[in-house]
Write a protein that holds these residues in place. Structure first.
Motif, mmCIF file in Angstrom:
data_model
loop_
_atom_site.group_PDB
_atom_site.id
_atom_site.type_symbol
_atom_site.label_atom_id
_atom_site.label_comp_id
_atom_site.label_asym_id
_atom_site.label_seq_id
_atom_site.Cartn_x
_atom_site.Cartn_y
_atom_site.Cartn_z
ATOM 1 N N GLY A 1 2.426 -5.108 11.812
ATOM 2 C CA GLY A 1 2.202 -4.652 10.448
ATOM 3 C C GLY A 1 1.675 -5.763 9.565
ATOM 4 O O GLY A 1 0.931 -6.636 10.014
ATOM 5 N N GLU A 2 2.089 -5.760 8.301
ATOM 6 C CA GLU A 2 1.549 -6.705 7.333
ATOM 7 C C GLU A 2 1.860 -8.158 7.682
ATOM 8 O O GLU A 2 1.035 -9.053 7.457
ATOM 9 N N HIS A 3 3.020 -8.414 8.241
ATOM 10 C CA HIS A 3 3.377 -9.796 8.560
ATOM 11 C C HIS A 3 2.521 -10.344 9.699
ATOM 12 O O HIS A 3 2.086 -11.498 9.681
ATOM 13 N N ALA B 1 -0.429 -9.219 10.401
ATOM 14 C CA ALA B 1 -1.781 -9.335 9.853
ATOM 15 C C ALA B 1 -1.939 -10.645 9.089
ATOM 16 O O ALA B 1 -3.023 -11.250 9.067
ATOM 17 N N MET B 2 -0.884 -11.086 8.448
ATOM 18 C CA MET B 2 -0.937 -12.366 7.748
ATOM 19 C C MET B 2 -1.100 -13.516 8.732
ATOM 20 O O MET B 2 -1.827 -14.482 8.473
ATOM 21 N N HIS C 1 -2.170 -2.082 14.170
ATOM 22 C CA HIS C 1 -1.616 -3.078 13.289
ATOM 23 C C HIS C 1 -2.393 -3.126 11.986
ATOM 24 O O HIS C 1 -3.582 -2.937 11.952
ATOM 25 N N GLY C 2 -1.650 -3.413 10.934
ATOM 26 C CA GLY C 2 -2.236 -3.411 9.610
ATOM 27 C C GLY C 2 -2.823 -4.746 9.240
ATOM 28 O O GLY C 2 -2.756 -5.696 9.988
ATOM 29 N N HIS C 3 -3.377 -4.792 8.048
ATOM 30 C CA HIS C 3 -4.016 -6.003 7.560
ATOM 31 C C HIS C 3 -3.484 -6.306 6.175
ATOM 32 O O HIS C 3 -3.711 -5.551 5.244
ATOM 33 N N GLY C 4 -2.784 -7.426 6.051
ATOM 34 C CA GLY C 4 -2.192 -7.792 4.771
ATOM 35 C C GLY C 4 -3.205 -8.470 3.868
ATOM 36 O O GLY C 4 -4.159 -9.071 4.323
ATOM 37 N N ASP C 5 -2.949 -8.393 2.575
ATOM 38 C CA ASP C 5 -3.853 -9.005 1.613
ATOM 39 C C ASP C 5 -3.492 -10.445 1.315
ATOM 40 O O ASP C 5 -4.320 -11.208 0.860
ATOM 41 N N ASP D 1 0.433 -17.216 1.178
ATOM 42 C CA ASP D 1 0.761 -15.826 1.080
ATOM 43 C C ASP D 1 1.931 -15.630 0.134
ATOM 44 O O ASP D 1 3.037 -15.942 0.458
ATOM 45 N N HIS E 1 5.536 -13.079 0.345
ATOM 46 C CA HIS E 1 6.797 -13.260 1.039
ATOM 47 C C HIS E 1 7.744 -14.070 0.197
ATOM 48 O O HIS E 1 7.544 -15.235 -0.035
#
Length: 254
Positions: A49-51, A53-54, A214-218, A242, A245
């Motif tokens: 997920g977002e993590h 992706a980071m 899997h996602g992509h975090g900003d 980032d 967090h």
């Protein structure tokens, strides 16, 4: 890692998956359907997920300037190296391959970092060609600083504890610091690594692994490590700056 250890780790993974499967099958036999809670729990643990992706945003080539102090007050030993980061196993884990020279000899290290969706902590391993042991640790992100604790093997003392921080000033640079315990029992800074991005890039292998997307975090807090067992070649990359967090969603560092 030795072959028996690898087999043991594989067996542990298979055992957990098998146990989950048996639990689901038993419940399915009783209820005529799969256990939704069990399935959802496994989905949450397995899905990037977002993590993750980071972490992926750390992919690319970095130059590294290393300053090392083997003892309190010792002269500074300086070297340079390069670190290449890429994602593996369907975008779940960040791999770092670090190369430089140490004491006139080629130095090569490999680090692996992942965000545990269940514990909400970043976990890492580091291994290199100057030791047969691995550093293992985890940590949390607090603001722009990553705080980690780890265990490594000292050739004289055996297994020892250490800690470090990484400070992220912008998406293309960060500073890692490592602290050790001196002969007098007092902590001192034993290493500093300054990372500067040379180029972006990299690719994730096995993106369709088990059909998980899997996602992509900003926000870029790509956490990756290089933790040398003997205070050389030790480097982490735990985030690109980032701000997404805090203490509640730590990268698992610290």
């Amino acid at each position: 890692m030795t072959r028996p250890t690898t087999i043991a780790a594989l067996a542990a993974s298979i055992t957990m998956l098998t146990s989950a499967g048996l639990a689901i099958d038993d419940h399915a036999a009783e209820e005529g359907a799969m256990d939704p809670a069990m399935m959802e729990a496994w989905k949450e643990l397995a899905t990037p997920g977002e993590h993750q992706a980071m972490l992926a945003k750390r992919q690319g080539l970095w130059s590294v300037t290393v300053r090392h102090w083997p003892a309190p007050g010792a002269p500074t030993q300086e070297s340079t190296g390069k670190a290449q980061f890429r994602m593996e196993l369907g975008g779940r884990f960040l791999i770092q391959v670090y190369e430089s020279a140490f004491a006139g000899q080629p130095f090569r290290g490999i680090g692996m970092t992942g965000y545990d969706n269940k514990t909400q902590r970043l976990q890492f391993n580091w291994m290199d060609n100057m030791s047969t042991s691995m550093m293992q640790g985890e940590g949390v992100m607090k603001g722009d600083v990553f705080h980690w604790n780890a265990k490594a093997t000292d050739p004289l003392k055996g297994r020892v504890s250490m800690r470090g921080t990484e400070t992220f000033s912008d998406p293309n640079s960060f500073t890692a610091e490592m602290f050790s315990t001196g002969p007098d029992g007092q902590e001192f800074k034993s290493m500093q690594l300054d990372y500067v991005r040379m180029q972006r890039g990299g690719h994730s292998h096995g993106d369709h692994d088990h059909g998980h997307e899997h996602g992509h975090g900003d926000h870029d807090h790509g956490h990756e490590h290089g933790h040398g067992d003997h205070d050389h070649g030790h480097e982490h990359g735990h985030g690109d700056h980032d701000h997404g967090h805090g203490d509640g969603h730590e990268h698992g560092e610290g």
